[in-house]
Design a protein around this motif. Structure first.
Motif, PDB file in Angstrom:
ATOM      1  N   SER A   6      -9.657  -2.610   1.523  1.00  0.00           N
ATOM      2  CA  SER A   6      -8.450  -3.256   2.007  1.00  0.00           C
ATOM      3  C   SER A   6      -8.132  -2.922   3.451  1.00  0.00           C
ATOM      4  CB  SER A   6      -7.259  -2.865   1.125  1.00  0.00           C
ATOM      5  OG  SER A   6      -7.574  -3.071  -0.222  1.00  0.00           O
ATOM      6  N   GLY A   7      -8.080  -1.608   3.773  1.00  0.00           N
ATOM      7  CA  GLY A   7      -7.744  -1.195   5.118  1.00  0.00           C
ATOM      8  C   GLY A   7      -6.434  -1.782   5.602  1.00  0.00           C
ATOM      9  N   TRP A   8      -6.513  -2.454   6.753  1.00  0.00           N
ATOM     10  CA  TRP A   8      -5.299  -2.992   7.355  1.00  0.00           C
ATOM     11  C   TRP A   8      -4.753  -4.183   6.590  1.00  0.00           C
ATOM     12  CZ3 TRP A   8      -2.470  -0.272  10.434  1.00  0.00           C
ATOM     13  CH2 TRP A   8      -3.068   0.779  11.145  1.00  0.00           C
ATOM     14  N   ALA A   9      -5.590  -4.840   5.792  1.00  0.00           N
ATOM     15  CA  ALA A   9      -5.067  -5.902   4.920  1.00  0.00           C
ATOM     16  C   ALA A   9      -4.090  -5.303   3.919  1.00  0.00           C
ATOM     17  CB  ALA A   9      -6.206  -6.607   4.190  1.00  0.00           C
ATOM     18  N   GLY A  10      -4.412  -4.099   3.438  1.00  0.00           N
ATOM     19  CA  GLY A  10      -3.508  -3.396   2.529  1.00  0.00           C
ATOM     20  C   GLY A  10      -2.208  -3.039   3.205  1.00  0.00           C
ATOM     21  N   VAL A  11      -2.291  -2.582   4.467  1.00  0.00           N
ATOM     22  CA  VAL A  11      -1.079  -2.262   5.220  1.00  0.00           C
ATOM     23  C   VAL A  11      -0.209  -3.496   5.354  1.00  0.00           C
ATOM     24  CG1 VAL A  11      -0.166  -1.474   7.442  1.00  0.00           C
ATOM     25  CG2 VAL A  11      -2.224  -0.401   6.485  1.00  0.00           C
ATOM     26  N   LEU A  12      -0.848  -4.634   5.664  1.00  0.00           N
ATOM     27  CA  LEU A  12      -0.111  -5.886   5.833  1.00  0.00           C
ATOM     28  C   LEU A  12       0.603  -6.294   4.559  1.00  0.00           C
ATOM     29  CD1 LEU A  12       0.620  -8.404   7.497  1.00  0.00           C
ATOM     30  CD2 LEU A  12      -1.540  -9.435   6.727  1.00  0.00           C
ATOM     31  N   ILE A  13      -0.095  -6.244   3.429  1.00  0.00           N
ATOM     32  CA  ILE A  13       0.517  -6.696   2.181  1.00  0.00           C
ATOM     33  C   ILE A  13       1.658  -5.766   1.774  1.00  0.00           C
ATOM     34  CG2 ILE A  13      -0.897  -5.459   0.466  1.00  0.00           C
ATOM     35  CD1 ILE A  13       0.020  -9.169   0.291  1.00  0.00           C
ATOM     36  N   LEU A  14       1.526  -4.469   2.075  1.00  0.00           N
ATOM     37  CA  LEU A  14       2.606  -3.536   1.759  1.00  0.00           C
ATOM     38  C   LEU A  14       3.827  -3.800   2.623  1.00  0.00           C
ATOM     39  CD1 LEU A  14       0.750  -0.143   1.196  1.00  0.00           C
ATOM     40  CD2 LEU A  14       1.678  -1.703  -0.506  1.00  0.00           C
ATOM     41  N   LEU A  15       3.603  -4.106   3.885  1.00  0.00           N
ATOM     42  CA  LEU A  15       4.726  -4.445   4.754  1.00  0.00           C
ATOM     43  C   LEU A  15       5.436  -5.700   4.271  1.00  0.00           C
ATOM     44  CD1 LEU A  15       3.235  -3.713   8.308  1.00  0.00           C
ATOM     45  CD2 LEU A  15       5.032  -2.437   7.117  1.00  0.00           C
ATOM     46  N   VAL A  16       4.655  -6.677   3.816  1.00  0.00           N
ATOM     47  CA  VAL A  16       5.247  -7.911   3.292  1.00  0.00           C
ATOM     48  C   VAL A  16       6.089  -7.619   2.049  1.00  0.00           C
ATOM     49  CG1 VAL A  16       4.743 -10.134   2.201  1.00  0.00           C
ATOM     50  CG2 VAL A  16       3.483  -9.429   4.244  1.00  0.00           C
ATOM     51  N   TYR A  17       5.525  -6.852   1.115  1.00  0.00           N
ATOM     52  CA  TYR A  17       6.278  -6.483  -0.088  1.00  0.00           C
ATOM     53  C   TYR A  17       7.548  -5.720   0.283  1.00  0.00           C
ATOM     54  CZ  TYR A  17       3.006  -7.834  -3.816  1.00  0.00           C
ATOM     55  OH  TYR A  17       2.227  -8.539  -4.708  1.00  0.00           O
ATOM     56  N   GLY A  18       7.420  -4.788   1.226  1.00  0.00           N
ATOM     57  CA  GLY A  18       8.576  -4.012   1.642  1.00  0.00           C
ATOM     58  C   GLY A  18       9.666  -4.880   2.237  1.00  0.00           C
ATOM     59  N   LEU A  19       9.278  -5.827   3.088  1.00  0.00           N
ATOM     60  CA  LEU A  19      10.257  -6.729   3.708  1.00  0.00           C
ATOM     61  C   LEU A  19      10.918  -7.626   2.666  1.00  0.00           C
ATOM     62  CD1 LEU A  19       8.365  -7.732   6.981  1.00  0.00           C
ATOM     63  CD2 LEU A  19      10.406  -6.290   6.783  1.00  0.00           C
ATOM     64  N   VAL A 339       1.251  -3.578  -7.923  1.00  0.00           N
ATOM     65  CA  VAL A 339       1.358  -2.286  -8.601  1.00  0.00           C
ATOM     66  C   VAL A 339       2.353  -1.386  -7.875  1.00  0.00           C
ATOM     67  CG1 VAL A 339       0.115  -0.130  -9.055  1.00  0.00           C
ATOM     68  CG2 VAL A 339      -0.914  -2.310  -9.685  1.00  0.00           C
ATOM     69  N   ILE A 340       2.213  -1.321  -6.562  1.00  0.00           N
ATOM     70  CA  ILE A 340       3.104  -0.461  -5.782  1.00  0.00           C
ATOM     71  C   ILE A 340       4.531  -0.993  -5.821  1.00  0.00           C
ATOM     72  CG2 ILE A 340       3.591   0.410  -3.461  1.00  0.00           C
ATOM     73  CD1 ILE A 340       0.456   0.317  -3.109  1.00  0.00           C
ATOM     74  N   ALA A 341       4.675  -2.324  -5.731  1.00  0.00           N
ATOM     75  CA  ALA A 341       6.016  -2.908  -5.849  1.00  0.00           C
ATOM     76  C   ALA A 341       6.614  -2.594  -7.213  1.00  0.00           C
ATOM     77  CB  ALA A 341       5.948  -4.422  -5.634  1.00  0.00           C
ATOM     78  N   ALA A 342       5.778  -2.628  -8.256  1.00  0.00           N
ATOM     79  CA  ALA A 342       6.246  -2.316  -9.611  1.00  0.00           C
ATOM     80  C   ALA A 342       6.697  -0.868  -9.707  1.00  0.00           C
ATOM     81  CB  ALA A 342       5.131  -2.587 -10.627  1.00  0.00           C
ATOM     82  N   ILE A 343       5.922   0.022  -9.116  1.00  0.00           N
ATOM     83  CA  ILE A 343       6.270   1.436  -9.154  1.00  0.00           C
ATOM     84  C   ILE A 343       7.572   1.689  -8.410  1.00  0.00           C
ATOM     85  CG2 ILE A 343       5.539   3.743  -8.452  1.00  0.00           C
ATOM     86  CD1 ILE A 343       2.621   2.699  -8.729  1.00  0.00           C
TER      87      ILE A 343
END
Length: 495
Positions: A6-19, A339-343
């Motif tokens: 994932s790398g930076w794609a993972g960072v991007l998706i986490l930022l999107v979920y966070g926002l 998964v992270i959003a669920a947690i």
């Protein structure tokens, strides 16, 4: 989780979920500006959750990200013995149906906000309410710690180590505190719906990819027959006893989760509650069953992993699946973002209930009874922030595997079940017997857990529960209940 693909794609998706989470909190606050003036609004969503939202928030409560991350490694280590994880969740639904509809009706009748309020209303006993509250706070704190550890592992894995474990914990805790502070139960329920859809989609894509690229159950069975036949065999007598022990422990323990009970109080109507539960009845097969199969497939896909290495199993399998094509790649990124959003959503739900017990049942009842609802809410939020800070320090260096942390909390939490459930139906249940049983069960379960003796393979919490129930039943039959007390109890539990 080792999702280095994932790398930076993972960072991007986490930022999107966070926002998105922050946006949900802000939207909820702007739509309900009186949310911080009312306990009902903040902690129960105004008692107006409909079927779909209630279903997903119940789903998120029962199946956190731990189910996807923590259960396949257990299936990997134990083999087909871990098929018991599916009946675990069926037992939770069965336990809910024993008391949830009745508790909902009484909660609506008496405008209950927390399960501890039911103890106070039913028994008029300060000692029972405080002891029950402390046991619930212990269970919630334990569960919240589990979620914080899972957040750190998930973020580190999804980003391929780009975001370290500890940074991931702190980042999402801050987001959780902000959107939870703004929107309360409604924010949690709406984010539950979002992550539930992402989680279900991602899990099924991982199952499909695992079957295609790792060969499915037949390949795994052939491998186990050749190299790990013990994982194919039926459990022996002690294992069966342990199975049934865990079924009862987790079935009853999870059903009396305080944050699960608050969702019962949050339902729009009893019909809404029953319709949501009817949909939940399918989820053990569609969620626990699916992740069990993924764990079994992993036995042949990644053989001979150590216990520590097997904790990364889902990430390892997802990494291989994701590298096959672009569809699976983004499906796996979405899965672990979900998964992270669920947690995070589960952690916020737990924190919300933790705060409500402190603010409403301890502070509001016994420390400052004359205070306003606004002040109660503020105290609950501040205590919640302090509790999270302490748990972050513990989560910085995780104390054990997710499954070990998961089981530990039920040993004590289950001790509130007799007073909660029996009290809904039996008017002769005596307050002194309830307190004595709860305290004795807690002491027995604690000592057995700390000292380590295991009699007949039965969980220590169940020995404590057995003593608890015996004291409740025999004690209530032996103690005199005045006519006035019996009439009060009868009127209280009568619908």
């Amino acid at each position: 989780m080792d999702l280095a693909f994932s790398g930076w794609a993972g960072v991007l998706i986490l930022l999107v979920y966070g926002l998105i989470m922050l946006g949900v909190g802000l939207f909820t606050y702007l739509k309900n500006k009186n949310i911080h003036q009312s306990m009902d609004e903040y902690y129960l969503g105004g008692r107006g959750l409909g079927v779909i939202v209630l279903f997903f928030t119940l789903f998120a409560t029962q199946y956190s990200g731990n189910t996807v991350v923590g259960y396949p490694p257990s299936a990997y280590r134990q083999g087909y013995e871990y098929l018991v994880s599916v009946p675990f969740f069926i037992m939770i639904i069965v336990a809910y149906l024993l008391f949830a509809p009745r508790l909902y009706s009484l909660g609506k009748k008496y405008q209950l906000v927390t399960p501890a309020e039911w103890f106070e209303k039913r028994y008029h006993s300060k000692s029972i309410t405080i002891l029950a509250s402390l046991l619930m706070l212990y269970g919630l704190g334990n569960y919240l710690l589990e979620q914080l550890i899972a957040i750190g592992q998930g973020v580190s894995g999804l980003t391929g180590g780009t975001i370290p474990y500890q940074v991931g914990v702190v980042f999402f805790v801050i987001i959780m505190l902000i959107y939870g502070w703004l929107g309360g139960m409604r924010s949690v329920a709406y984010t539950d719906t979002m992550q539930g859809i992402a989680l279900l989609f991602g899990v099924f894509m991982l199952l499909i990819g695992s079957i295609i690229y790792f060969g499915g159950l037949p390949t795994s069975a052939d491998y186990m027959q050749a190299y790990s036949p013990e994982k194919l065999g039926i459990p022996d007598g002690p294992s069966v006893i342990n199975w049934f022990s865990l079924l009862v422990l987790i079935g009853i323990g999870a059903s009396v989760y305080p944050h699960a009970i608050q969702r019962i109080f949050s339902a729009e109507s009893e019909r809404t509650l029953k319709r949501s539960f009817s949909r939940m009845a399918w989820m053990p097969f569609l969620t626990a069953g699916v992740v069990f199969i993924i764990g079994i497939i992993g036995i042949s896909a990644f053989p001979q992993l150590s216990t520590a290495e097997s904790e990364q199993l889902v990430g390892m399998m997802a990494s291989v699946v994701a590298n096959q094509n672009i569809i699976f790649y983004w499906s796996m990124v979405l899965l672990f973002g979900g998964v992270i959003a669920a947690i995070v959503s589960t952690a916020d739900s737990v924190l919300l209930t933790f705060s409500s017990i402190v603010s409403n049942d301890l502070y509001g009842n016994y420390i400052n009874p004359k205070t306003s609802q606004y002040k109660k809410l503020l105290v609950g939020k501040l205590v919640g922030v302090v509790a999270v800070g302490i748990l972050i320090l513990i989560a910085w260096f995780p104390p054990g595997t997710l499954y070990q942390i998961f089981v530990l909390k039920f040993e004590l939490l289950i001790q509130i079940a007799p007073g909660l459930i029996l009290g809904l139906y039996w008017k002769r249940l005596h307050p002194k017997a309830v307190f004595t049983g709860m305290l004795a069960g807690t002491i027995v379960a604690s000592l057995m857990t700390i000292l380590g003796p295991s009699f007949l393979g039965v969980a220590s919490g169940l020995w404590g529960l057995l003593l608890n129930v015996i004291i409740c039943l025999i004690g209530s039959l032996m103690m005199n209940v005045s006519m006035v007390q019996e009439n009060e109890a009868n009127q209280l539990i009568e619908l």
